[in-house]
Design a protein around this motif. Structure first.
Motif, short mmCIF file in Angstrom:
data_model
loop_
_atom_site.label_atom_id
_atom_site.label_comp_id
_atom_site.label_asym_id
_atom_site.label_seq_id
_atom_site.Cartn_x
_atom_site.Cartn_y
_atom_site.Cartn_z
N PRO A 100 9.83 9.57 25.38
CA PRO A 100 11.21 10.09 25.53
C PRO A 100 12.30 9.06 25.24
O PRO A 100 12.98 8.58 26.13
CB PRO A 100 11.24 10.57 26.98
N PHE A 101 12.44 8.70 23.98
CA PHE A 101 13.47 7.74 23.56
C PHE A 101 14.48 8.39 22.63
O PHE A 101 14.96 7.77 21.70
CB PHE A 101 12.83 6.54 22.84
N GLY A 102 14.80 9.64 22.81
CA GLY A 102 15.71 10.33 21.90
C GLY A 102 14.91 11.11 20.88
O GLY A 102 13.80 11.55 21.14
N GLU A 103 15.48 11.25 19.69
CA GLU A 103 14.82 12.00 18.62
C GLU A 103 13.50 11.33 18.24
O GLU A 103 13.44 10.13 18.01
CB GLU A 103 15.73 12.10 17.40
N GLY A 104 12.46 12.12 18.17
CA GLY A 104 11.14 11.59 17.85
C GLY A 104 10.91 11.40 16.36
O GLY A 104 11.77 11.72 15.54
N PRO A 105 9.75 10.90 16.02
CA PRO A 105 9.43 10.62 14.62
C PRO A 105 9.13 11.89 13.82
O PRO A 105 8.73 12.91 14.38
CB PRO A 105 8.20 9.74 14.72
N THR A 106 9.33 11.78 12.52
CA THR A 106 8.95 12.82 11.57
C THR A 106 8.21 12.14 10.42
O THR A 106 7.99 10.93 10.45
CB THR A 106 10.17 13.57 11.02
N LYS A 107 7.89 12.90 9.40
CA LYS A 107 7.18 12.34 8.25
C LYS A 107 7.96 11.21 7.59
O LYS A 107 7.39 10.21 7.17
CB LYS A 107 6.92 13.46 7.23
N ASP A 108 9.28 11.34 7.51
CA ASP A 108 10.11 10.35 6.81
C ASP A 108 11.05 9.59 7.74
O ASP A 108 12.01 8.97 7.27
CB ASP A 108 10.94 11.06 5.73
N TYR A 109 10.79 9.63 9.04
CA TYR A 109 11.69 9.00 10.01
C TYR A 109 10.87 8.46 11.17
O TYR A 109 10.03 9.17 11.73
CB TYR A 109 12.69 10.06 10.51
N TYR A 110 11.09 7.19 11.51
CA TYR A 110 10.30 6.56 12.57
C TYR A 110 10.72 6.96 13.98
O TYR A 110 9.97 6.78 14.91
CB TYR A 110 10.36 5.04 12.45
N GLY A 111 11.90 7.48 14.14
CA GLY A 111 12.38 7.88 15.45
C GLY A 111 13.65 7.14 15.82
O GLY A 111 13.94 6.05 15.31
N GLU A 112 14.41 7.74 16.72
CA GLU A 112 15.74 7.22 17.09
C GLU A 112 15.70 5.82 17.70
O GLU A 112 16.61 5.03 17.51
CB GLU A 112 16.39 8.19 18.07
#
Length: 58
Positions: free
Chosen positions: A13-25
């Motif tokens: 729970p650190f904000g927006e999580g990871p996606t295929k092209d994004y490591y996370g907030e």
């Protein structure tokens, strides 16, 4: 494998999580260094990501 580990850490729970092209907030706010070692504690690879970059540089 290490790329997946970095994404897994951001899934907490650190904000927006990871996606295929994004490591996370969390990695938008903090610089990161990651290292992979073998069973004999010998470094295999080092990587780093700064907040201004969308990727890890190995």
């Amino acid at each position: 494998m290490s790329d997946n580990f970095v994404r897994q850490l951001a899934a907490f729970p650190f904000g927006e999580g990871p996606t295929k092209d994004y490591y996370g907030e969390i990695y938008d706010k903090y610089n990161m260094q990651v290292a992979v070692f073998d069973a004999n504690e010998k470094a295999i690879v080092y990587g780093a990501k700064v907040t201004s970059s969308p990727k890890i540089t190995w």
